[in-house]
Write a protein that holds these residues in place. Sequence first.
Motif, PDB file in Angstrom:
ATOM      1  N   TRP A  66       0.826  -1.211   0.000  1.00 49.83           N
ATOM      2  CA  TRP A  66       0.000   0.000   0.000  1.00 49.83           C
ATOM      3  C   TRP A  66       0.860   1.261   0.000  1.00 49.83           C
ATOM      4  CZ3 TRP A  66      -4.931  -0.025  -1.226  1.00 49.83           C
ATOM      5  CH2 TRP A  66      -5.683  -1.179  -1.031  1.00 49.83           C
ATOM      6  N   LEU A  67       1.942   1.261   0.779  1.00 54.53           N
ATOM      7  CA  LEU A  67       2.802   2.449   0.857  1.00 54.53           C
ATOM      8  C   LEU A  67       3.506   2.705  -0.478  1.00 54.53           C
ATOM      9  CD1 LEU A  67       4.139   4.692   2.542  1.00 54.53           C
ATOM     10  CD2 LEU A  67       5.900   3.028   3.202  1.00 54.53           C
ATOM     11  N   VAL A  68       4.142   1.681  -1.026  1.00 51.12           N
ATOM     12  CA  VAL A  68       4.883   1.827  -2.288  1.00 51.12           C
ATOM     13  C   VAL A  68       3.951   2.230  -3.422  1.00 51.12           C
ATOM     14  CG1 VAL A  68       6.154   0.537  -4.060  1.00 51.12           C
ATOM     15  CG2 VAL A  68       6.765   0.279  -1.650  1.00 51.12           C
ATOM     16  N   SER A  69       2.770   1.625  -3.459  1.00 50.94           N
ATOM     17  CA  SER A  69       1.834   1.901  -4.558  1.00 50.94           C
ATOM     18  C   SER A  69       1.371   3.355  -4.555  1.00 50.94           C
ATOM     19  CB  SER A  69       0.624   0.964  -4.460  1.00 50.94           C
ATOM     20  OG  SER A  69      -0.122   1.210  -3.279  1.00 50.94           O
ATOM     21  N   HIS A  70       1.128   3.918  -3.367  1.00 47.40           N
ATOM     22  CA  HIS A  70       0.648   5.306  -3.319  1.00 47.40           C
ATOM     23  C   HIS A  70       1.784   6.299  -3.589  1.00 47.40           C
ATOM     24  CE1 HIS A  70      -3.586   4.888  -2.227  1.00 47.40           C
ATOM     25  NE2 HIS A  70      -3.221   3.790  -1.585  1.00 47.40           N
ATOM     26  N   ILE A  71       2.998   5.973  -3.164  1.00 48.01           N
ATOM     27  CA  ILE A  71       4.141   6.826  -3.505  1.00 48.01           C
ATOM     28  C   ILE A  71       4.363   6.805  -5.012  1.00 48.01           C
ATOM     29  CG2 ILE A  71       6.637   7.092  -3.282  1.00 48.01           C
ATOM     30  CD1 ILE A  71       6.387   6.039  -0.425  1.00 48.01           C
ATOM     31  N   HIS A  72       4.319   5.622  -5.594  1.00 52.34           N
ATOM     32  CA  HIS A  72       4.474   5.467  -7.048  1.00 52.34           C
ATOM     33  C   HIS A  72       3.415   6.272  -7.794  1.00 52.34           C
ATOM     34  CE1 HIS A  72       4.511   3.386 -10.978  1.00 52.34           C
ATOM     35  NE2 HIS A  72       3.211   3.291 -10.836  1.00 52.34           N
ATOM     36  N   SER A  73       2.172   6.142  -7.370  1.00 52.27           N
ATOM     37  CA  SER A  73       1.072   6.826  -8.050  1.00 52.27           C
ATOM     38  C   SER A  73       1.175   8.341  -7.905  1.00 52.27           C
ATOM     39  CB  SER A  73      -0.263   6.338  -7.487  1.00 52.27           C
ATOM     40  OG  SER A  73      -1.344   6.877  -8.214  1.00 52.27           O
ATOM     41  N   LEU A  74       1.490   8.797  -6.707  1.00 48.37           N
ATOM     42  CA  LEU A  74       1.604  10.234  -6.463  1.00 48.37           C
ATOM     43  C   LEU A  74       2.707  10.846  -7.323  1.00 48.37           C
ATOM     44  CD1 LEU A  74       0.686  12.688  -4.814  1.00 48.37           C
ATOM     45  CD2 LEU A  74       2.366  12.048  -3.072  1.00 48.37           C
ATOM     46  N   LEU A  75       3.823  10.144  -7.439  1.00 50.60           N
ATOM     47  CA  LEU A  75       4.937  10.633  -8.235  1.00 50.60           C
ATOM     48  C   LEU A  75       4.527  10.812  -9.702  1.00 50.60           C
ATOM     49  CD1 LEU A  75       7.951  11.334  -8.360  1.00 50.60           C
ATOM     50  CD2 LEU A  75       8.433   8.897  -8.657  1.00 50.60           C
ATOM     51  N   HIS A  76       3.826   9.837 -10.240  1.00 50.84           N
ATOM     52  CA  HIS A  76       3.401   9.917 -11.638  1.00 50.84           C
ATOM     53  C   HIS A  76       2.358  11.010 -11.848  1.00 50.84           C
ATOM     54  CE1 HIS A  76       5.324   6.452 -13.690  1.00 50.84           C
ATOM     55  NE2 HIS A  76       5.481   6.034 -12.449  1.00 50.84           N
ATOM     56  N   ILE A  77       1.430  11.137 -10.921  1.00 45.10           N
ATOM     57  CA  ILE A  77       0.353  12.123 -11.089  1.00 45.10           C
ATOM     58  C   ILE A  77       0.907  13.545 -10.990  1.00 45.10           C
ATOM     59  CG2 ILE A  77      -1.794  13.019 -10.101  1.00 45.10           C
ATOM     60  CD1 ILE A  77      -1.949  10.346 -11.684  1.00 45.10           C
ATOM     61  N   LEU A  78       1.855  13.775 -10.106  1.00 43.52           N
ATOM     62  CA  LEU A  78       2.456  15.109  -9.994  1.00 43.52           C
ATOM     63  C   LEU A  78       3.130  15.507 -11.311  1.00 43.52           C
ATOM     64  CD1 LEU A  78       3.991  14.982  -6.401  1.00 43.52           C
ATOM     65  CD2 LEU A  78       2.017  16.310  -7.166  1.00 43.52           C
ATOM     66  N   LEU A  79       3.765  14.553 -11.971  1.00 42.37           N
ATOM     67  CA  LEU A  79       4.396  14.840 -13.262  1.00 42.37           C
ATOM     68  C   LEU A  79       3.354  15.026 -14.363  1.00 42.37           C
ATOM     69  CD1 LEU A  79       7.414  12.340 -13.166  1.00 42.37           C
ATOM     70  CD2 LEU A  79       7.479  14.820 -12.876  1.00 42.37           C
ATOM     71  N   MET A  80       2.314  14.184 -14.358  1.00 43.59           N
ATOM     72  CA  MET A  80       1.268  14.291 -15.379  1.00 43.59           C
ATOM     73  C   MET A  80       0.506  15.608 -15.244  1.00 43.59           C
ATOM     74  SD  MET A  80       1.270  11.547 -17.338  1.00 43.59           S
ATOM     75  CE  MET A  80      -0.350  11.550 -18.091  1.00 43.59           C
ATOM     76  N   ALA A  81       0.370  16.123 -14.018  1.00 44.54           N
ATOM     77  CA  ALA A  81      -0.395  17.353 -13.787  1.00 44.54           C
ATOM     78  C   ALA A  81       0.276  18.567 -14.408  1.00 44.54           C
ATOM     79  CB  ALA A  81      -0.581  17.567 -12.288  1.00 44.54           C
ATOM     80  N   HIS A  82       1.566  18.475 -14.697  1.00 46.21           N
ATOM     81  CA  HIS A  82       2.288  19.619 -15.271  1.00 46.21           C
ATOM     82  C   HIS A  82       2.344  19.571 -16.800  1.00 46.21           C
ATOM     83  CE1 HIS A  82       3.695  20.047 -11.094  1.00 46.21           C
ATOM     84  NE2 HIS A  82       3.928  21.307 -11.413  1.00 46.21           N
ATOM     85  N   LEU A  83       1.724  18.566 -17.401  1.00 44.89           N
ATOM     86  CA  LEU A  83       1.722  18.476 -18.859  1.00 44.89           C
ATOM     87  C   LEU A  83       0.715  19.447 -19.461  1.00 44.89           C
ATOM     88  CD1 LEU A  83       1.866  14.612 -19.497  1.00 44.89           C
ATOM     89  CD2 LEU A  83       3.759  16.254 -19.486  1.00 44.89           C
ATOM     90  N   SER A  84       0.994  19.902 -20.661  1.00 45.19           N
ATOM     91  CA  SER A  84       0.065  20.752 -21.412  1.00 45.19           C
ATOM     92  C   SER A  84      -0.588  19.932 -22.508  1.00 45.19           C
ATOM     93  CB  SER A  84       0.816  21.937 -22.041  1.00 45.19           C
ATOM     94  OG  SER A  84       1.383  22.753 -21.033  1.00 45.19           O
ATOM     95  N   PHE A  85      -1.897  20.166 -22.695  1.00 44.65           N
ATOM     96  CA  PHE A  85      -2.645  19.469 -23.732  1.00 44.65           C
ATOM     97  C   PHE A  85      -3.261  20.541 -24.637  1.00 44.65           C
ATOM     98  CE2 PHE A  85      -2.237  15.354 -21.846  1.00 44.65           C
ATOM     99  CZ  PHE A  85      -2.129  15.597 -20.483  1.00 44.65           C
ATOM    100  N   CYS A  86      -2.502  20.915 -25.664  1.00 47.15           N
ATOM    101  CA  CYS A  86      -2.921  22.033 -26.497  1.00 47.15           C
ATOM    102  C   CYS A  86      -3.496  21.583 -27.836  1.00 47.15           C
ATOM    103  CB  CYS A  86      -1.744  22.976 -26.742  1.00 47.15           C
ATOM    104  SG  CYS A  86      -0.222  22.136 -27.253  1.00 47.15           S
TER     105      CYS A  86
END
Length: 316
Positions: free
Chosen positions: A150-170
């Motif tokens: 549970w700990l590793v999975s949420h750290i993994h997911s949070l890391l990916h989502i933080l990076l995806m949130a900074h993407l631009s979709f133009c």
Amino acid sequence: MDAANESSEGTPFILLGLTTNPGKQRLLFVLFLVLYVRGILGNGLIVAAIRASPALHAPMYFLLAPLSFADLCFTSVTVPKMLANLMAPDRSISLAGCLSQMYFFFALGVTDSCLLAAMAYDRYVAIRHPLHYATRMSRAVCTAPVGTAWLVSHIHSLLHILLMAHLSFCASHQVPHFFCDHQPLLRLSCSDTRHIQLLIFTEGAAVVVTPFLLILASYGAISVAVLRLPSASGRLRAVSTCGSHLAVVGLFYGTVIAVYFQPTSQYEAERGRVATVMYTVVTPMLNPVIYSLRNRDVQGDLRALFSGRRISAGDS
């Protein structure tokens, strides 16, 4: 934040789903509704039986309960939205909704991966070291992989989502998928996505490929032990059980690796959708059957649960 990203935040994504053919949509709705209900009932019954029965508090069942709960939640992250989109004209999803769906999808998927590895190790210890099984797989030992998963999975997911949130979709906001997933969204982004792809091939490989290799090693060792069993019927039963486990594990990891561990430029939407169905819908539905519903102890406790009898350790 640049203008393109500001624009993308206010523009919802459109999930194109599995097909745009109305006739096929109705057929797929019925099919996936049946698969979803079956998966929910199977996993839900296992969790209920394990919680209700003192006889099902062995290490294997202690690991199986969180696996079934994770499977139940895993399918619920994507399938209800897919079913709604098959019948409704509005298939839009906001950026916040998209990122939220991705967060729980990744977290629960990695949890599944880690728990499957823990289940395989449990079977290895039970078969190779039966006399030391109780001490090697004590409650404290079993709690560690569950908590780590549970700990590793949420750290993994949070890391990916933080990076995806900074993407631009133009460009286009039409996602050729039935839910918000990595590869189709990366194809739509006009940002530099190399850092995310690098993360998938490094950190992502650690939480997917490593458990898969541990499972293969565990079942390889189990196979050696099975061949030494004196009883032919015992060997046949063990081979049947291990074979079904490996078939589902292979389907899960094989499709996950095929979808995610390839360059975004080589991703094919149609093949990706089909492969994704395998690990989001099919394997969570099969896990209850493969791991426990064929087990006589579980069957007996489920009958007691439905009949309203008090379940005691002697019932199984």
